[in-house]
Design an enzyme around this catalytic site. Structure first.
Site, PDB file in Angstrom:
ATOM      1  CB  ALA A  76      29.318  60.790  55.699  1.00 22.42           C
ATOM      2  CB  THR A  79      36.296  64.928  66.524  1.00 25.30           C
ATOM      3  OG1 THR A  79      36.092  65.806  67.918  1.00 25.30           O
ATOM      4  CG2 THR A  79      36.083  63.468  67.114  1.00 25.30           C
ATOM      5  CG  ASP A  80      39.211  68.595  69.774  1.00 18.90           C
ATOM      6  OD1 ASP A  80      37.912  68.254  69.592  1.00 18.90           O
ATOM      7  OD2 ASP A  80      39.430  69.657  70.211  1.00 18.90           O
ATOM      8  CD  GLU A  81      33.799  66.266  71.200  1.00 24.16           C
ATOM      9  OE1 GLU A  81      32.907  65.335  71.693  1.00 24.16           O
ATOM     10  OE2 GLU A  81      33.062  67.394  70.848  1.00 24.16           O
ATOM     11  CE1 TYR A 132      30.844  63.137  66.570  1.00 24.63           C
ATOM     12  CE2 TYR A 132      32.100  64.315  68.568  1.00 24.63           C
ATOM     13  CZ  TYR A 132      31.985  64.158  66.990  1.00 24.63           C
ATOM     14  OH  TYR A 132      32.651  64.667  66.112  1.00 24.63           O
ATOM     15  CE  LYS A 177      34.318  61.556  63.769  1.00 23.56           C
ATOM     16  NZ  LYS A 177      33.973  61.663  62.179  1.00 23.56           N
ATOM     17  N   PRO A 204      20.447  78.800  76.756  1.00 24.20           N
ATOM     18  CG  PRO A 204      20.088  76.810  75.533  1.00 24.20           C
ATOM     19  CD  PRO A 204      20.366  78.563  75.349  1.00 24.20           C
ATOM     20  CB  ILE A 205      25.206  78.864  79.773  1.00 23.92           C
ATOM     21  CG1 ILE A 205      24.962  80.167  78.960  1.00 23.92           C
ATOM     22  CG2 ILE A 205      26.604  78.465  80.224  1.00 23.92           C
ATOM     23  CD1 ILE A 205      26.205  80.236  78.073  1.00 23.92           C
ATOM     24  CG  ASP A 232      27.408  70.318  83.104  1.00 18.58           C
ATOM     25  OD1 ASP A 232      27.229  70.605  81.895  1.00 18.58           O
ATOM     26  OD2 ASP A 232      28.102  70.453  83.667  1.00 18.58           O
TER      27      ASP A 232
HETATM   28  P1  NAD Z   1      27.186  67.801  60.264  1.00 17.64           P
HETATM   29  O1  NAD Z   1      26.301  66.936  61.048  1.00 17.64           O
HETATM   30  O2  NAD Z   1      27.174  69.105  59.838  1.00 17.64           O
HETATM   31  O3  NAD Z   1      27.188  66.817  58.846  1.00 17.64           O
HETATM   32  C1  NAD Z   1      27.225  65.537  58.474  1.00 17.64           C
HETATM   33  C2  NAD Z   1      26.864  64.986  57.227  1.00 17.64           C
HETATM   34  O4  NAD Z   1      26.868  63.678  56.954  1.00 17.64           O
HETATM   35  C3  NAD Z   1      25.284  65.775  56.849  1.00 17.64           C
HETATM   36  O5  NAD Z   1      25.263  65.972  55.500  1.00 17.64           O
HETATM   37  C4  NAD Z   1      24.531  64.259  56.897  1.00 17.64           C
HETATM   38  O6  NAD Z   1      23.564  64.125  55.950  1.00 17.64           O
HETATM   39  C5  NAD Z   1      25.729  63.199  56.427  1.00 17.64           C
HETATM   40  N1  NAD Z   1      25.459  61.901  56.737  1.00 17.64           N
HETATM   41  C6  NAD Z   1      24.999  61.357  58.318  1.00 17.64           C
HETATM   42  N2  NAD Z   1      24.899  60.092  58.288  1.00 17.64           N
HETATM   43  C7  NAD Z   1      25.281  59.846  56.812  1.00 17.64           C
HETATM   44  C8  NAD Z   1      25.114  58.338  56.254  1.00 17.64           C
HETATM   45  N3  NAD Z   1      24.982  57.360  56.844  1.00 17.64           N
HETATM   46  N4  NAD Z   1      25.505  58.328  54.938  1.00 17.64           N
HETATM   47  C9  NAD Z   1      26.013  59.383  54.178  1.00 17.64           C
HETATM   48  N5  NAD Z   1      25.789  60.647  54.814  1.00 17.64           N
HETATM   49  C10 NAD Z   1      25.445  60.875  56.035  1.00 17.64           C
HETATM   50  O7  NAD Z   1      28.779  67.490  60.763  1.00 17.64           O
HETATM   51  P2  NAD Z   1      29.902  68.299  60.407  1.00 17.64           P
HETATM   52  O8  NAD Z   1      30.074  69.256  61.744  1.00 17.64           O
HETATM   53  O9  NAD Z   1      30.217  68.939  59.263  1.00 17.64           O
HETATM   54  O10 NAD Z   1      31.357  67.344  60.805  1.00 17.64           O
HETATM   55  C11 NAD Z   1      31.793  66.624  59.711  1.00 17.64           C
HETATM   56  C12 NAD Z   1      32.802  65.709  60.011  1.00 17.64           C
HETATM   57  O11 NAD Z   1      33.837  66.493  60.856  1.00 17.64           O
HETATM   58  C13 NAD Z   1      32.288  64.762  61.160  1.00 17.64           C
HETATM   59  O12 NAD Z   1      32.995  63.689  60.889  1.00 17.64           O
HETATM   60  C14 NAD Z   1      32.654  65.055  62.452  1.00 17.64           C
HETATM   61  O13 NAD Z   1      33.109  64.033  63.371  1.00 17.64           O
HETATM   62  C15 NAD Z   1      33.864  66.083  61.985  1.00 17.64           C
HETATM   63  N6  NAD Z   1      34.408  67.221  63.096  1.00 17.64           N
HETATM   64  C16 NAD Z   1      33.551  68.054  63.229  1.00 17.64           C
HETATM   65  C17 NAD Z   1      33.900  69.370  63.994  1.00 17.64           C
HETATM   66  C18 NAD Z   1      32.835  70.215  64.341  1.00 17.64           C
HETATM   67  O14 NAD Z   1      33.027  71.180  65.326  1.00 17.64           O
HETATM   68  N7  NAD Z   1      31.827  70.410  63.751  1.00 17.64           N
HETATM   69  C19 NAD Z   1      35.253  69.261  64.647  1.00 17.64           C
HETATM   70  C20 NAD Z   1      36.013  68.475  64.321  1.00 17.64           C
HETATM   71  C21 NAD Z   1      35.594  67.271  63.362  1.00 17.64           C
HETATM   72  O1  DAU Z   2      35.806  69.474  69.503  1.00 18.44           O
HETATM   73  C1  DAU Z   2      35.236  69.224  68.026  1.00 18.44           C
HETATM   74  C2  DAU Z   2      33.671  68.867  68.416  1.00 18.44           C
HETATM   75  O2  DAU Z   2      33.228  69.887  68.550  1.00 18.44           O
HETATM   76  C3  DAU Z   2      33.047  68.146  67.283  1.00 18.44           C
HETATM   77  O3  DAU Z   2      33.695  66.757  66.926  1.00 18.44           O
HETATM   78  C4  DAU Z   2      31.419  67.843  67.401  1.00 18.44           C
HETATM   79  O4  DAU Z   2      30.991  67.225  66.152  1.00 18.44           O
HETATM   80  C5  DAU Z   2      30.873  69.120  67.584  1.00 18.44           C
HETATM   81  O5  DAU Z   2      29.848  69.246  67.681  1.00 18.44           O
HETATM   82  C6  DAU Z   2      31.636  69.762  68.822  1.00 18.44           C
HETATM   83  O6  DAU Z   2      31.449  69.122  69.986  1.00 18.44           O
HETATM   84  P1  DAU Z   2      31.039  70.238  71.140  1.00 18.44           P
HETATM   85  O7  DAU Z   2      30.009  69.121  72.119  1.00 18.44           O
HETATM   86  O8  DAU Z   2      32.217  70.867  71.821  1.00 18.44           O
HETATM   87  O9  DAU Z   2      30.135  71.386  70.606  1.00 18.44           O
HETATM   88  P2  DAU Z   2      28.649  71.882  71.032  1.00 18.44           P
HETATM   89  O10 DAU Z   2      28.536  73.186  70.035  1.00 18.44           O
HETATM   90  O11 DAU Z   2      27.335  70.842  71.017  1.00 18.44           O
HETATM   91  O12 DAU Z   2      29.021  72.503  72.336  1.00 18.44           O
HETATM   92  C7  DAU Z   2      29.920  73.462  72.581  1.00 18.44           C
HETATM   93  C8  DAU Z   2      30.225  73.702  74.057  1.00 18.44           C
HETATM   94  O13 DAU Z   2      28.851  74.701  74.603  1.00 18.44           O
HETATM   95  C9  DAU Z   2      30.089  72.510  75.126  1.00 18.44           C
HETATM   96  O14 DAU Z   2      30.807  72.637  76.108  1.00 18.44           O
HETATM   97  C10 DAU Z   2      28.395  72.506  75.417  1.00 18.44           C
HETATM   98  C11 DAU Z   2      28.236  73.891  75.373  1.00 18.44           C
HETATM   99  N1  DAU Z   2      26.553  73.989  75.165  1.00 18.44           N
HETATM  100  C12 DAU Z   2      26.282  73.646  73.978  1.00 18.44           C
HETATM  101  C13 DAU Z   2      25.017  73.792  73.688  1.00 18.44           C
HETATM  102  C14 DAU Z   2      24.626  73.360  72.325  1.00 18.44           C
HETATM  103  C15 DAU Z   2      26.047  75.023  76.057  1.00 18.44           C
HETATM  104  O15 DAU Z   2      26.398  75.454  77.044  1.00 18.44           O
HETATM  105  N2  DAU Z   2      24.897  75.134  75.722  1.00 18.44           N
HETATM  106  C16 DAU Z   2      24.090  74.695  74.772  1.00 18.44           C
HETATM  107  O16 DAU Z   2      22.857  74.879  74.200  1.00 18.44           O
END
Ligand code: NAD
Ligand code: DAU
Length: 352
Positions: A86, A133-135, A158, A162, A213-214, A288
């Protein structure tokens, strides 16, 4: 019915959490899976329609920041282990409003750690797996990969939240002996991802012939992994990972954003019967992202060598199955994008 484990999975109604829940419920009938989720804009129980009636699955609507709610869940379900996902997960939203990220990602995680420590006092073998996350490692130049030993250098609200949560998880291991495991994964893509993230946003906009949007020049690099492979990595680390250790998860699959979006446009032109180049003509370069990290790239050799995990699909295979899912599930997108979804984007671009 008695279960071998009673695992609390937080954030199970979200993108990655729902894939993990499906995997655990189907593969481990002797585990009781308790999905705890607050159901924010990103949480959607429809993601789990196919498994919601299983005997080893239950859902609890609760907030990870509430000590009372978490204590009750631990007691009522006699929780033996936690896999914690979560979070507030979108970087752009964290730039708009960091405090919610501090509350959920930092305070919520510390609350969970505290409750787990209190409830498991004097018990053996309970695991607290924190999904990160790797971030947290910051931003790479053109060379090198993030390793587990790379120093933390978070740069967005963010990633700072984390990173802070990761530090608290390790602090509970060193200070109180809580049996923690951590994983730090690269960018995920796949079905059921909220269409604010790059890939589902682009798919949805291509379908509706809306601008793509890039940010900046589109030369930022991300390292993509199919969400089903991330779920299998979490399952592997939860069972076989060493206590107190971190594992990087990724698929050695780097793309610049502009190359990825162009590839997606070509693929979707074919699928939608459009002429080649039609979708790419929707690309618009926009202001950006503030503090935009240049490049992420994961060295996943530790999990591959020590735990024998590797991704199951190529990016091309995973992306095609993802596009097919979104094309078949337009109703899902329409449901999750109702409400304030559009207001959020309007405000974001106006503020930049
Ligand atoms: P998501 O935003 O799709 O889902 C997050 C979930 O957490 C939702 O269901 C939301 O309702 C729940 N939540 C938020 N606040 C809460 C609270 N206070 N109490 C209980 N539930 C709550 O996220 P995701 O992309 O599935 O990411 C899940 C996890 O993996 C996160 O911890 C994120 O940091 C990590 N992660 C995501 C990515 C990615 O690319 N999406 C990559 C690496 C790590
Ligand atoms: O690396 C793991 C992370 O990846 C997770 O921890 C985060 O929860 C997840 O959201 C993701 O983060 P990013 O910021 O990398 O993902 P996002 O999809 O928002 O953006 C990916 C790349 O694309 C980033 O360089 C920003 C760019 N972007 C994103 C959006 C939404 C655009 O150029 N245009 C867009 O509209």
């Amino acid at each position: 019915m008695s279960f071998d484990k009673r695992i609390l999975i937080t954030g199970g109604a979200g993108f990655i959490g729902s894939h993990l829940i499906r995997l655990m419920v189907e593969k481990y009938p002797k585990y009781k899976i308790v999905n705890l989720d607050k159901l924010t804009y990103a949480g959607n129980l429809n993601n789990l329609d196919d498994i919601q009636d299983r005997a080893n699955y239950t859902f609890v609507k609760a907030d990870i920041c509430s000590p009372e709610e978490i204590k009750t869940v631990f007691k009522e379900h006699d929780i033996s282990d936690v896999i914690h996902l979560a979070a507030e997960s979108h970087v752009d939203r964290s730039i708009e409003g960091p405090m919610e990220f501090v509350m959920t990602n930092v305070v919520g995680t510390v609350n969970l750690l505290q409750q787990a420590k209190d409830q498991w006092e004097g018990k053996e073998g309970n695991v607290f797996h924190h999904v990160s996350t790797d971030e947290v490692y910051g931003s790479l130049g053109s060379e090198g990969l993030f390793e587990e030993t790379t120093a933390y250098d978070p740069r967005s609200p963010y990633s700072a939240s984390k990173a802070s949560s990761d530090h608290f998880v390790r602090a509970f291991y060193h200070t109180y002996g809580l049996k923690v495991k951590l994983s730090n994964c690269s960018n995920n893509y796949g079905s059921h991802q909220f269409p604010e993230k790059l890939i589902p946003l682009m798919i949805n906009n291509i379908v509706h012939k809306k601008p793509l949007p890039i940010y900046g020049k589109g030369d930022n690099i991300r390292d993509w992994l199919w969400v089903v492979d991330h779920a299998s990595a979490i399952e592997t680390i939860f069972h076989k990972g060493a206590v107190g250790e971190s594992y990087n998860v990724g698929g050695l699959n780097e793309w610049t954003n502009i190359d990825l979006v162009n590839y997606l446009c070509k693929l979707m032109d074919k699928k939608l019967g459009r002429k080649d180049g039609e979708s790419a003509s929707l690309i618009e370069f926009v202001t950006d992202r503030a503090g935009h990290d240049m490049r992420y790239a994961i060295d996943a050799s530790k999990i591959e060598k020590e735990l024998n995990w590797k991704p199951s699909v190529t990016f091309e295979e995973g992306l095609e199955s993802t596009v097919d899912w979104y094309l078949k599930n337009q109703k899902w997108i329409d449901n999750v994008t109702s409400g304030d979804y559009l207001d959020y984007y309007t405000n974001m671009y106006e503020d930049r």
